[in-house]
Write an enzyme that holds these catalytic residues in place. Structure first.
Site, PDB file in Angstrom:
ATOM      1  N   CYS A   1      40.673  45.923  39.233  1.00  0.00           N
ATOM      2  CA  CYS A   1      40.515  44.525  38.802  1.00  0.00           C
ATOM      3  C   CYS A   1      41.381  44.305  37.546  1.00  0.00           C
ATOM      4  O   CYS A   1      41.159  44.945  36.512  1.00  0.00           O
ATOM      5  CB  CYS A   1      39.049  44.227  38.508  1.00  0.00           C
ATOM      6  SG  CYS A   1      37.942  44.835  39.811  1.00  0.00           S
TER       7      CYS A   1
ATOM      8  N   ARG B   1      25.742  29.689  34.571  1.00  0.00           N
ATOM      9  CA  ARG B   1      25.772  30.528  33.356  1.00  0.00           C
ATOM     10  C   ARG B   1      27.099  30.415  32.610  1.00  0.00           C
ATOM     11  O   ARG B   1      28.160  30.710  33.171  1.00  0.00           O
ATOM     12  CB  ARG B   1      25.534  31.993  33.752  1.00  0.00           C
ATOM     13  CG  ARG B   1      25.429  32.940  32.570  1.00  0.00           C
ATOM     14  CD  ARG B   1      25.179  34.354  33.086  1.00  0.00           C
ATOM     15  NE  ARG B   1      23.983  34.412  33.898  1.00  0.00           N
ATOM     16  CZ  ARG B   1      22.781  34.698  33.430  1.00  0.00           C
ATOM     17  NH1 ARG B   1      22.623  34.984  32.163  1.00  0.00           N
ATOM     18  NH2 ARG B   1      21.732  34.731  34.225  1.00  0.00           N
TER      19      ARG B   1
HETATM   20 FE1  SF4 Z   1      35.330  48.340  37.981  1.00  0.00          FE
HETATM   21 FE2  SF4 Z   1      33.761  46.186  37.970  1.00  0.00          FE
HETATM   22 FE3  SF4 Z   1      35.744  46.492  36.155  1.00  0.00          FE
HETATM   23 FE4  SF4 Z   1      36.378  45.993  38.686  1.00  0.00          FE
HETATM   24  S1  SF4 Z   1      35.225  44.627  37.294  1.00  0.00           S
HETATM   25  S2  SF4 Z   1      37.314  47.554  37.365  1.00  0.00           S
HETATM   26  S3  SF4 Z   1      34.773  47.109  39.765  1.00  0.00           S
HETATM   27  S4  SF4 Z   1      33.906  47.739  36.355  1.00  0.00           S
END
Ligand code: SF4
Ligand code: SAM
Ligand code: DTB
Length: 330
Positions: free
Chosen positions: A58, A261
């Site tokens: 992400c 939220r």
């Molecule tokens: Fe990991 Fe969640 Fe961060 Fe994505 S948002 S890198 S799944 S901790």
């Protein structure tokens, strides 16, 4: 009384989004007052139970192992420590305690740990929420039986923009997890992030996905990107606050019974911007000095804000779910 609809078209949502700002906020506030006490805000506290070294990519996240964000990774924290933090959150006025882990999905060996935590936090009289990544059906069922009230799993952005942000799991993977959570009987907390470099069309697309789920998420976090040094989105151009507030206002109108939220990014807002977000129908927030890894507004500043605006923190709801000893043992 406004009907709850799940058949919103993208065009309808776009038209709501693009109307003059004051008309939009006024309409959101009007609908808000049909369903909620306008001066009551639901307050949650977040705790990271396992920080960093996440295998996912992400592009906004401090916890992905793929970027050099300077975050110090930590092992799972002990259940006793979690309970201590939950007691402090309760004493500070939170009604819900949200526990987050930097996992792609919980490993089976982690399940006894999280199940024990859920039932102990719930026994304190707090609502419980977790965000642990993707779940399978059996994990969702066991979390439900242990007393988990909410599961947070965000769609993050529109289906079209999604692959620019995350490549290690698909948009449909996320929808599947939300299905398992719903089928297991838990409440759904799902929203997204604005300020990722997406277009207005993408914010409309995210809202459309959320509002056309068979049942609206009971809780809809609208995060504003907190830029993290070392991540691919560190230098993305800052989004206008009014675009964040438009997103909140449209969410309020199209999901009238959901808690909306005002989520990550709140620390950067002035008190008057926050007041505008409440006017636009936001009625829930994270309190405490920290979100998962980044700073948050803090209880002192929130108390001043609540006093200034005459806001009241919602009381914890009575414990309705039965705790299952079987779920703990399995
Ligand atoms: Fe990991 Fe969640 Fe961060 Fe994505 S948002 S890198 S799944 S901790
Ligand atoms: N690992 C789990 C997952 O991704 O499902 C749970 C934790 S993850 C940190 C929860 C959500 O926080 C993400 O889906 C994203 O919407 C939000 N988030 C993470 N980092 C953020 C940031 N830097 N700015 C704003 N929101 C962020
Ligand atoms: C959500 O939508 N926002 C919260 C919660 N769900 C887990 C997390 C925000 C994280 C902000 C960045 C950080 O502190 O690492």
């Amino acid at each position: 009384m406004t009907n709850v609809r799940n058949d919103w078209t993208r065009q309808e949502i776009e038209a709501l989004y693009n109307q003059p700002f004051l008309d939009l906020v006024f309409e959101a506030q009007r609908i808000h007052r049909e369903h909620f006490d306008p001066n009551t805000i639901q307050v949650s506290t977040l705790l990271s139970i396992k920080t960093g070294k996440c295998p996912e990519d992400c592009k906004y996240c401090s916890q992905s192992a793929r970027y050099d964000s300077k975050l110090e990774a930590e092992k799972r924290i002990a259940v006793d420590k979690v309970i201590q933090e939950a007691k402090e959150a309760l004493a500070a006025g939170s009604s819900r305690f949200c526990m987050g882990a930097a996992w792609r999905n919980p490993h089976e060996r982690d399940m006894p740990y999280v199940l024990e935590m859920v039932s102990e936090v719930k026994a304190l009289g707090l609502e419980t929420c977790m965000t642990l990544g993707m779940l399978n059906q059996s994990q969702a069922e066991r979390l439900n039986s242990a007393g988990l009230d909410y599961y947070n799993h965000n769609l993050d952005t529109s289906r079209e923009y999604y692959a620019n942000i995350i490549t290690t799991r698909t948009f449909d993977d996320r929808l599947n997890t939300l299905d398992f959570v719903r089928q297991a009987g838990m409440k759904v907390c799902s929203g997204g992030i604005v300020g990722l470099g997406e277009s207005q069309q993408d914010r409309v697309g995210l809202l459309h996905e959320l509002a056309t789920l068979a049942i609206h998420p009971e809780s809809v976090p609208i995060n504003m990107l907190v830029p993290i040094e070392g991540t691919p989105l560190a230098e993305v151009e800052k989004l206008e606050v009014t675009e964040w507030i438009r997103t909140i206002a449209v969410a309020r109108i199209i999901m009238p019974k959901s808690y909306i939220r005002l989520s990550a990014g709140r620390e950067s807002l002035s008190d008057s911007d926050q007041a505008l977000a409440f006017m636009a129908g936001a009625n829930s927030l994270f309190s405490g000095e920290k979100l998962l890894t980044t700073p948050n507004a803090g209880e002192g500043r929130d108390k001043q804000l609540f006093d200034k605006l005459g806001l009241i923190a919602e009381k914890a709801k009575p414990n309705v779910k039965q705790l299952s000893v079987d779920a703990m043992a399995s």
